[in-house]
Design an enzyme around this catalytic site. Sequence first.
Site, mmCIF file in Angstrom:
data_model
loop_
_atom_site.group_PDB
_atom_site.id
_atom_site.type_symbol
_atom_site.label_atom_id
_atom_site.label_comp_id
_atom_site.label_asym_id
_atom_site.label_seq_id
_atom_site.Cartn_x
_atom_site.Cartn_y
_atom_site.Cartn_z
ATOM 1 N N SER A 144 0.818 -1.197 0.000
ATOM 2 C CA SER A 144 0.000 0.000 0.000
ATOM 3 C C SER A 144 0.861 1.260 0.000
ATOM 4 O O SER A 144 1.640 1.481 -0.922
ATOM 5 C CB SER A 144 -0.975 -0.044 1.192
ATOM 6 O OG SER A 144 -1.942 0.967 1.075
ATOM 7 N N ASP A 198 -9.680 -4.468 -4.932
ATOM 8 C CA ASP A 198 -9.195 -3.459 -3.985
ATOM 9 C C ASP A 198 -10.079 -2.217 -4.047
ATOM 10 O O ASP A 198 -10.256 -1.619 -5.112
ATOM 11 C CB ASP A 198 -7.740 -3.103 -4.327
ATOM 12 C CG ASP A 198 -7.017 -2.374 -3.202
ATOM 13 O OD1 ASP A 198 -7.686 -1.669 -2.421
ATOM 14 O OD2 ASP A 198 -5.785 -2.520 -3.106
ATOM 15 N N HIS A 230 -7.925 -5.162 -0.508
ATOM 16 C CA HIS A 230 -6.741 -4.415 -0.063
ATOM 17 C C HIS A 230 -6.019 -5.198 1.020
ATOM 18 O O HIS A 230 -6.133 -4.898 2.214
ATOM 19 C CB HIS A 230 -7.131 -3.025 0.436
ATOM 20 C CG HIS A 230 -5.955 -2.100 0.539
ATOM 21 N ND1 HIS A 230 -5.225 -1.694 -0.562
ATOM 22 C CD2 HIS A 230 -5.356 -1.530 1.623
ATOM 23 C CE1 HIS A 230 -4.252 -0.900 -0.169
ATOM 24 N NE2 HIS A 230 -4.300 -0.792 1.141
#
Length: 252
Positions: A144, A198, A230
Amino acid sequence: MKLMLFAKPLFLLGFALSSTILFLHFCQPNQPSSKADLMARSFVLWLHGLGDSGPANEPIKTLFNSTEFRNTVWSFPSAPSNPVTCNYGAVMPSWFDIHEIPVTADSPKDESSVLKAVQDVHAMLDKEIAAGTDPNNVFVCGFSQGGALTLASVLMYPKTLGGGAVFSGWIPFNSSIIERISPNAKRTPILWSHGMADRTVLFEAGQAGPPFLEQAGVSCEFKAYPSLGHSISSEELRYLESWIKTRLQSSS
């Protein structure tokens, strides 16, 4: 194993030997070295996501059981605490500022804070390389926000590294940064993995990576995971292990 973007709910989320033993030891015929013995020291730097911590990600290394990783040093640093715009200024572990969630291909970019974070990552890499690790055995990986920082750090580093692995990340700067990427950095391969489900860093933000890197002259392998949100899956980490293994340099 799955790693989520946020660590907590937030708005978005020993000796003595006789002479006989010594004699026997030194008179043993030379044994062939194993593959692991021939592997030089390697280094994996893992950068966590927003609101997370380095120690919370350390279990990742337990999945890398191949003998090639016997001489690997792992580092899981924690981001400093900073106010984050997308969380209404709340202070949390953050490598740089993020202006909006979900992150899209067109989300605003805070290049100044990204480049400051890049300097910190480069200091970690410089320290490891100064300690004797071949840059070709240095790998930077991140999830991320940590994935975005991985990309920036690898592209802006003056040496060719073993590789950079981006998980559910995005491009954290504008295309003008391409002019600042050195020829050495362009030889560092990138692995980019992203879940198609995601909803925090949209798949489109990940898809924007390969064309950007192609324009910059950087090799990128992009892998899409259809039902992954995610998070990081064990499948992604297994592939990362094999990807790094093929790039590790021996000590001979």
